[in-house]
Design an enzyme around this catalytic site. Structure first.
Site, mmCIF file in Angstrom:
data_model
loop_
_atom_site.group_PDB
_atom_site.id
_atom_site.type_symbol
_atom_site.label_atom_id
_atom_site.label_comp_id
_atom_site.label_asym_id
_atom_site.label_seq_id
_atom_site.Cartn_x
_atom_site.Cartn_y
_atom_site.Cartn_z
ATOM 1 C CD GLU A 133 1.956 -3.009 -0.304
ATOM 2 O OE1 GLU A 133 1.090 -3.274 0.529
ATOM 3 O OE2 GLU A 133 3.057 -3.580 -0.362
ATOM 4 C CG ASP B 163 6.823 -5.851 3.711
ATOM 5 O OD1 ASP B 163 6.471 -5.700 4.883
ATOM 6 O OD2 ASP B 163 6.059 -6.233 2.808
ATOM 7 C CD GLU C 109 3.737 -10.560 4.538
ATOM 8 O OE1 GLU C 109 3.593 -9.699 5.417
ATOM 9 O OE2 GLU C 109 3.677 -10.310 3.319
HETATM 10 C C1 GCV Z 1 -1.575 -5.499 4.995
HETATM 11 C C2 GCV Z 1 3.161 -6.226 2.743
HETATM 12 C C3 GCV Z 1 2.242 -7.407 2.978
HETATM 13 C C4 GCV Z 1 0.779 -6.987 2.874
HETATM 14 C C5 GCV Z 1 0.531 -5.880 3.894
HETATM 15 C C6 GCV Z 1 1.493 -4.723 3.593
HETATM 16 C C7 GCV Z 1 1.348 -3.622 4.617
HETATM 17 O O1 GCV Z 1 3.080 -5.797 1.435
HETATM 18 O O2 GCV Z 1 2.546 -8.428 2.060
HETATM 19 O O3 GCV Z 1 -0.020 -8.101 3.150
HETATM 20 O O4 GCV Z 1 -0.787 -5.415 3.822
HETATM 21 O O5 GCV Z 1 2.814 -5.204 3.650
HETATM 22 O O6 GCV Z 1 2.018 -3.730 5.637
HETATM 23 O O7 GCV Z 1 0.589 -2.699 4.392
#
Ligand code: GCV
Length: 662
Positions: free
Chosen positions: A277, A356, A384
Site C-alpha cells: 500500500e 482485510d 472499518e
Molecule cells: C492503516 C486497510 C485499511 C487501511 C489500513 C490498512 C492496514 O487497507 O483500509 O486503512 O491502513 O488496511 O492495515 O495497513
C-alpha cells in the site's frame, strides 16, 4: 489508611451517576454488608491501592472504608503466581486478600475483584485466580499527528493535534485505567501508515513529548510503542539509503534506539508496515523481510524492545483482468519460506483473515504456520468494514469464531494463543468523543478485546454480559435483553452486508454502505467476479490454489462446496446462482432472503431497544437510538442496492415476490 488522592478530583467532578466516559467503570451503589480497612505491603504499587480505594467507593459508596473496621482488603505481591497473574480470595476473616505475581498482577487483581463485585458476583468465599494466556496484549492506534485517525469513528485523536503530541492528562489517565482494567499491557500510539510529520515522532525533538504519554501509561503497567517508517534514516537524517545491510542505516537505528530509551526506559518497540500500500521496505531494496525486521530487532534487543512486523503485504496494483493473482495468498507465499530467519524479538503481526478485516473470512493460513517465528494476531476493533460505529456490531461474536477456527491437528486458534502466537493486537476504536467509541454499545468491543486477549477461551456471551452489567448496572430487564441484542448484531449486519462470505461490496472511498461493483475493476485485488450465471472466486486446488496453504485436513474441508462452512462458501467457491444450500434454498434466493431479513432484524432491534428506555441512562439511550435509526437506513440501502443488483444481473425474481427495483 488513606492512599493518594489523585483520582479523587475526577470522581467528584463527574458525580456519582452514569457518565458515558466512565464506560465499564461506572458508579453502581451495590449493597455491601460491612465496612473494611485497606492494607497493603510496601511493594504494592500506589496505583493499585488508589484503584482499590476508589473502585470500592464507586461500587459500594463512601462508607465502605473505615479505619476501625475488623475486616480488611489486603493487597500483596506473591511471587509464586504466574507472571502478571493474580488471586483474589477470601481471607477467612470477613475480608479479601488480593495477591499479584508482580506490580501489574496486583493492578489486574484489584480490577478483577472490582469486576466481580460490580457484577454482583459472590464476595465471601470468592476465589478468583487468573493469569494471562498471551504475554503481550496491545492496542494499536491509527492516529496521525494532525489529530485525525485513519478509520476512526469516534472523534479526533486522544494523543495528537496540529502536527504534535497534545493531550488532556486527565483523559489519558482515564484511558490508561480503562485499558489496565481489561489487562492491556502495551500501546502503539500512532498509525502504521507513517506519513509526513508522523515520521518525526522519533526525532530528537519529539521523543521527549512522546515520553510524556509513556509516563502516564507506565503507571498502569502499559508500555508505549511507536509505528515507524522503514525509511526513517533517509527521511529524517538524509542518509543515502535505508538498506538493512548498509552499515550506516544499521548504526542509525542503533543510535535512535539509544536516544529513545534514554527518555522511555521501558519502550516496548516498533510496529512496522512495509512493502505494501505505497510503503517502501526491504523488498523494494532487494532485501528479504527477515533482513529488514532483524535490523530493527538488533537495534532494540539490548533494551528489551520488540519489532512487530506486519504481514499485511500484497500487490495493491493488481490488474483486475489477471485472475492468476489471488490477494489472500500473498502473505503466506512471502513469509512462510522465511520461517526461522527472524530474530527472537521479532513478532510477525498477522491480520485474523487473509483479506482485510471483512465481516466474514477464514482465518489466515499464516497463523500457526510459522513454527520457528513468533507471531502476533491482529484484530480490528475499529469498525472499518463492520459499520463505522454507526451500525451495531458485536466483534466479540466474530472473534469467538476466529478463536474457534481450526488450525490443524485438531487444534483451534485459541490453542495456539500464548504459545506459537505470543502477542495479540487490536486496532483501537476510540477517540475524543465523550463516550470514547461514538456508538456507546461499541465500548463492548474494546472491553471484549481486552478480556479475550487475556483469555481467548472466554465466551462472547460471558464478556458481553459482563460489559452490560458493569456499564448499565444490575437491572434485570437490561441484563436479560441487551447482551442478546448485542451478540446477535454481528449476524444481523452480515445478513445485509456480506452473506456467504461475499465481502468487498462496499463503497471504496470509506467502506460504509453498498457498492456492488465498487472494487470490481480496481487494482486492489478484491473481486467477486459476479456474472449473470455465477459468483465468487474458486480458491480450491482447481482454482487459485489458496486452499493448499491450509493443513491437509482443513484444506479438504474447504475444497468441497458441500463441506465448506456455508458462511464461507463464496470466499472459496465460484458457484451458479442455482446452487442449492443446506436449507434447500438456492444461493440467489438466500441472498435475497438475507437482505430482507437484515432489515427486519434491525427493526426488531429498535423495538427491543425502545422497550429498555426506562432502564437505560438518558444520554446513552438517546445516542444509541439515533444510531439505530441510521443503521436502519443503511440496512435498507444494502437490501435494495444488492437485491436489485442481483435481480438485474440474473433476471430471476424473488420467489416471495417482495419489492425489488427492476
Ligand atoms: C492503516 C486497510 C485499511 C487501511 C489500513 C490498512 C492496514 O487497507 O483500509 O486503512 O491502513 O488496511 O492495515 O495497513
Amino acid at each position: 489508611m488513606r492512599p493518594r488522592q489523585r483520582r479523587e478530583a475526577f470522581i467528584i467532578e463527574c458525580g456519582a451517576n452514569y457518565k458515558e466516559h466512565f464506560a465499564w467503570l461506572q458508579p453502581c451503589g451495590n449493597a455491601f454488608p460491612h465496612p473494611l480497612r485497606l492494607v497493603s505491603s510496601a511493594d504494592v504499587p500506589a496505583i493499585a491501592i488508589d484503584e482499590c480505594w476508589e473502585g470500592m467507593k464507586r461500587i459500594f459508596g463512601e462508607n465502605i472504608w473505615n479505619n476501625e473496621a475488623a475486616s480488611a482488603i489486603s493487597l500483596e505481591i506473591d511471587g509464586s503466581l504466574s507472571r502478571e497473574g493474580y488471586r483474589a480470595a477470601s481471607d477467612g476473616a470477613g475480608g479479601i486478600r488480593v495477591s499479584g505475581a508482580d506490580a501489574s498482577g496486583v493492578i489486574y487483581g484489584v480490577f478483577a475483584l472490582l469486576r466481580e463485585l460490580a457484577c454482583g458476583r459472590c464476595f465471601y468465599g470468592a476465589n478468583v485466580e487468573s493469569s494471562p494466556k498471551v504475554p503481550l496484549r496491545i492496542i494499536n492506534h491509527w492516529d496521525r499527528t494532525d489529530g485525525t485517525i485513519e478509520r476512526g469513528y469516534a472523534g479526533d485523536s486522544l494523543f495528537f493535534k496540529d502536527g504534535g503530541v497534545s493531550f488532556d492528562v486527565a483523559r489519558i489517565v482515564e484511558y490508561a485505567r480503562l485499558l489496565a482494567s481489561i489487562g492491556i499491557n502495551a500501546i502503539v500510539v500512532n498509525n502504521v501508515n507513517v506519513n509526513g510529520n508522523d515520521i518525526r515522532l522519533i526525532s530528537k525533538e519529539m521523543i521527549p513529548e512522546v515520553a510524556k504519554l509513556a509516563d502516564i501509561f507506565r503507571v498502569y503497567g502499559i508500555r508505549l510503542a511507536l509505528s515507524v517508517h522503514f525509511e526513517s534514516p533517509v527521511m529524517l537524517d538524509c542518509l543515502p539509503s535505508a538498506d538493512p545491510l548498509d552499515e550506516n542505516a544499521i548504526s542509525w537505528w542503533k543510535r535512535k534506539c539509544e536516544e529513545i530509551y534514554r527518555f522511555i526506559p521501558d519502550f516496548a518497540g516498533f510496529l512496522v508496515k512495509v512493502d505494501s500500500e505505497f510503503r517502501g521496505g526491504p523488498q523494494a531494496l532487494g532485501r528479504s523481510q527477515a533482513e529488514g525486521a532483524n535490523m530493527l530487532a538488533r537495534a532494540l534487543q539490548p533494551f528489551g524492545g520488540i519489532v512487530w512486523w506486519r504481514c499485511f503485504i500484497y500487490n495493491n496494483l493488481q490488474d483486475w483482468r489477471d485472475s492468476s493473482i489471488d490477494r489472500p495468498k500473498a502473505p503466506y507465499e512471502l513469509f512462510k519460506p522465511q520461517d526461522g530467519l527472524f530474530d527472537s524479538n521479532v513478532m510477525l503481526q498477522v491480520k485474523n483473515g487473509p483479506s482485510d478485516f471483512q465481516v466474514r473470512e477464514p482465518n489466515s493460513p499464516l497463523l500457526g504456520a510459522m513454527k520457528h517465528t513468533k507471531e502476533c494476531l491482529e484484530l480490528q476493533i475499529t469498525q472499518e468494514y463492520t459499520g463505522h460505529q454507526i451500525d451495531l456490531y458485536s466483534l466479540a461474536s466474530q472473534w469467538e469464531e476466529v478463536f474457534a477456527f481450526p488450525s490443524g491437528s485438531g487444534r483451534a486458534l485459541s490453542d495456539l494463543m500464548g504459545d506459537e502466537i505470543a502477542s495479540i493486537a487490536g486496532v483501537a476504536n476510540v477517540g475524543l468523543d465523550d463516550n470514547w467509541t461514538g456508538h456507546t454499545l461499541a465500548q463492548a468491543n474494546l472491553y471484549a478485546f481486552g478480556r479475550l486477549a487475556w483469555n481467548p477461551r472466554l465466551s462472547a456471551k460471558d464478556v458481553t454480559e459482563e460489559w452490560v452489567k458493569l456499564t448499565f448496572g444490575l437491572d434485570k430487564k437490561v441484563n436479560e435483553a441487551l447482551p442478546d441484542m448485542i451478540l446477535r448484531s454481528r449476524k444481523v449486519y452480515e445478513k445485509y452486508n456480506s452473506p456467504l462470505g461475499l465481502g468487498w461490496m462496499v463503497n471504496v472511498a470509506h467502506h460504509y454502505g453498498p457498492s456492488p461493483e465498487g472494487y470490481e475493476f480496481t487494482k486492489w485485488g478484491t473481486y467477486h467476479r459476479a456474472s449473470c450465471k455465477a459468483i465468487g472466486i474458486d480458491r480450491t486446488a482447481k482454482g487459485t490454489g489458496f486452499t493448499r496453504q491450509y493443513s491437509a485436513e482443513i484444506a479438504r474441508m474447504l475444497e468441497d462446496a458441500r463441506t465448506c462452512p456455508e458462511e464461507l462458501l463464496l470466499y472459496f467457491h465460484r458457484l451458479p446462482y442455482s446452487f442449492e444450500l443446506k436449507s434447500g434454498e438456492t444461493l440467489l434466493q438466500h441472498i435475497y432472503d438475507a437482505h430482507f431479513e437484515g432489515v427486519e432484524d434491525v427493526e426488531a432491534m429498535i423495538e427491543l431497544w425502545r422497550r429498555l428506555e426506562k432502564h437505560i441512562p438518558k444520554t446513552a439511550f438517546a445516542s444509541v437510538s439515533k444510531r439505530l435509526e441510521m443503521q436502519l437506513e443503511n440496512a435498507k440501502e444494502w437490501r435494495d442496492v444488492i437485491n436489485t443488483y442481483f435481480f438485474r444481473m440474473t433476471g430471476i425474481p424473488d420467489k416471495r415476490r417482495r419489492k425489488i427495483y427492476p
